[in-house]
Scaffold this motif. Structure first.
Motif, short mmCIF file in Angstrom:
data_model
loop_
_atom_site.label_atom_id
_atom_site.label_comp_id
_atom_site.label_asym_id
_atom_site.label_seq_id
_atom_site.Cartn_x
_atom_site.Cartn_y
_atom_site.Cartn_z
N ALA A 251 0.82 -1.35 0.13
CA ALA A 251 -0.07 -0.03 0.28
C ALA A 251 1.18 0.71 -0.10
CB ALA A 251 -1.15 0.42 1.65
N ILE A 252 0.03 2.53 -0.22
CA ILE A 252 0.99 3.52 -0.30
C ILE A 252 -0.46 4.75 0.23
CG2 ILE A 252 2.08 5.58 -2.13
CD1 ILE A 252 3.20 3.43 -3.70
N THR A 253 -0.12 5.44 1.13
CA THR A 253 -0.62 6.30 1.97
C THR A 253 -0.44 7.44 2.07
OG1 THR A 253 -2.66 6.26 3.73
CG2 THR A 253 -0.54 5.80 3.69
N LEU A 254 -1.15 8.50 2.65
CA LEU A 254 -0.46 9.56 2.23
C LEU A 254 -0.33 10.11 4.31
CD1 LEU A 254 0.81 12.20 1.57
CD2 LEU A 254 -1.41 13.58 1.75
N ASN A 255 1.00 9.66 4.86
CA ASN A 255 0.70 10.40 6.28
C ASN A 255 0.76 11.90 6.65
OD1 ASN A 255 2.56 10.92 8.91
ND2 ASN A 255 2.55 8.70 8.72
N ARG A 256 -0.08 11.83 6.97
CA ARG A 256 -1.16 13.73 7.30
C ARG A 256 -0.27 14.36 8.67
NH1 ARG A 256 -5.24 14.36 3.66
NH2 ARG A 256 -6.24 12.41 2.99
#
Length: 397
Positions: A101-106
């Motif tokens: 997975a690839i996600t945006l770490n806020r």
């Protein structure tokens, strides 16, 4: 906005991520024209997870069995959602199943690569084995290989998995995604990899910059715009209290308290937890707005009980959405003893009463904004439940 699996795989295919031959099924009889050789797997196309655990994924060996299975899946509710389409896909024999997975770490405002050798439906059981790599500078193949090595991969798997991660990242950046996930990434006995399931979440604020995504949805679904992905779950047929929460645990706890207090929920909506990797503040606000629109139009709903723990979305912004769903302020005419005058605008507007409990930042501002619309903001859940049940019972008398 979340995409369904078959929509995500259309983007995978265009980016060169390996996917299996598949065919969209809109009605059981479409399987008579199936061009994929048997055996195949039929998958319910819904936004909720846990399809495999409840019967939404079935393997079939022939047309007769496929039609029967499709009829069952089309009529199977998964957390209140029925599929409008199924995905028929070739069967794949995997020796191993990985998670990518690839996600945006806020928090750090950077993309994060995630990977584990434990994938599939039991990935949550192996969360302690999840590896992550923060993309701190301009992306290069180094980051993908670093993730593969941290996952403990060896030999040709390092190259094949790294290649998939690189293509995932290209898709992530080019389309302003909040999340791209492959679970599982199947690995055959020969070492070939295949994206067996996929999920994509597009950033709501960036949707207008990507007309090709809307064109994709239109072409695949035959609609002019993306459809709502909220799922309001019906409960008691004679209930009067609609419940809106964020997070499965909070939702279940709120419903239990309503029942214990003698109330009857008619429906509930979980608008999404802030702890989810694919969480988007814009998505939470949109889900809340759409849920309120639906629930306030249901004449059987006497009370809407809203119980939210909101940190990434300030409480005053949540309050604005709630106030907008009520409309203009109305003079307080409550005569119900022991009940706050907040929410008794229902008789004058024929709208359900509102009982709101918010926890998070900017609660003081939220309180003043709700007060302008005769809505009290409570910080005690027991008190909110007691008031909601009392209002519902008063509405029946």
């Amino acid at each position: 906005m979340d995409l369904l699996e078959y929509q995500a795989k259309e983007l995978f295919r265009a980016m060169g991520i390996p996917v299996l031959p598949s065919q969209r099924i809109e009605r059981p009889k479409d399987l008579k024209g199936l061009v994929i050789p048997y055996p195949v797997v039929l998958k319910s196309q819904v936004y909720n997870g846990e399809r495999g655990r409840v019967g939404g994924v079935r393997f079939v060996e022939n047309t007769i069995d496929a039609i029967a299975a499709a009829q069952t899946i089309f009529n199977l509710s998964i957390l209140g959602e029925y599929p409008k389409v199924l995905l028929a896909e070739a069967k794949y024999d995997a020796d191993q199943e990985f998670y990518l997975a690839i996600t945006l770490n806020r928090s750090v405002r950077r993309p994060v690569l995630l990977g584990s050798q434990k994938g599939g439906i039991d990935v949550e059981m192996a969360i302690d084995q999840m590896q992550h790599v923060v993309v701190e500078q301009e992306f290069s193949a180094y980051y993908a290989r670093r993730l593969a090595l941290k996952m403990g991969l060896e030999g040709t798997l390092i190259e094949s998995v790294s290649s998939v991660v690189e293509k995932m990242y290209q898709l992530f950046v080019q389309n302003d995604l909040d999340l791209i996930e492959i679970n599982p990434l199947g690995v055959s006995a020969s070492g070939d990899v295949m994206a067996l399931d996929g999920k994509i979440s597009v950033n709501d604020d960036a949707w207008a910059r990507h007309p090709h995504l809307e064109a994709l949805i239109t072409r695949l679904e035959g609609s002019s715009s993306p459809s709502s992905d909220i799922s309001i779950v019906p409960m008691e047929s004679d209930g009067q209290i609609a419940i809106i929460c964020n997070g499965a645990g909070l939702t279940m706890a709120t419903m239990d308290l309503v029942y214990q207090a003698g109330g009857k929920p008619i429906s509930f909506l979980n608008i999404g937890s802030e702890t989810r990797a694919d969480f988007s503040p814009a998505q939470l606000k949109r889900h809340l707005q759409e849920g309120l629109e639906y629930m306030t139009q249901n004449k059987q709903v006497k009370v809407v009980l809203i119980n939210l723990i909101s940190n990434l979305v300030p409480c005053d912004e949540v309050a604005d959405i709630i106030a907008a769903s009520v409309g203009q302020p109305i003079p307080r005419t409550s005569s119900l003893k022991g009940i706050r005058p907040s929410t008794l605008i229902a008789q004058a507007t024929r709208m359900p009463a509102m009982v709101v409990r918010l926890v998070g930042s900017q609660c003081d501002r939220a309180q003043s904004r709700l007060a302008a619309n005769q809505i009290s903001l409570l910080d005690n859940l027991d008190e909110a439940v007691t008031q909601a049940v009392a209002l519902a019972k008063a509405g029946r008398s």
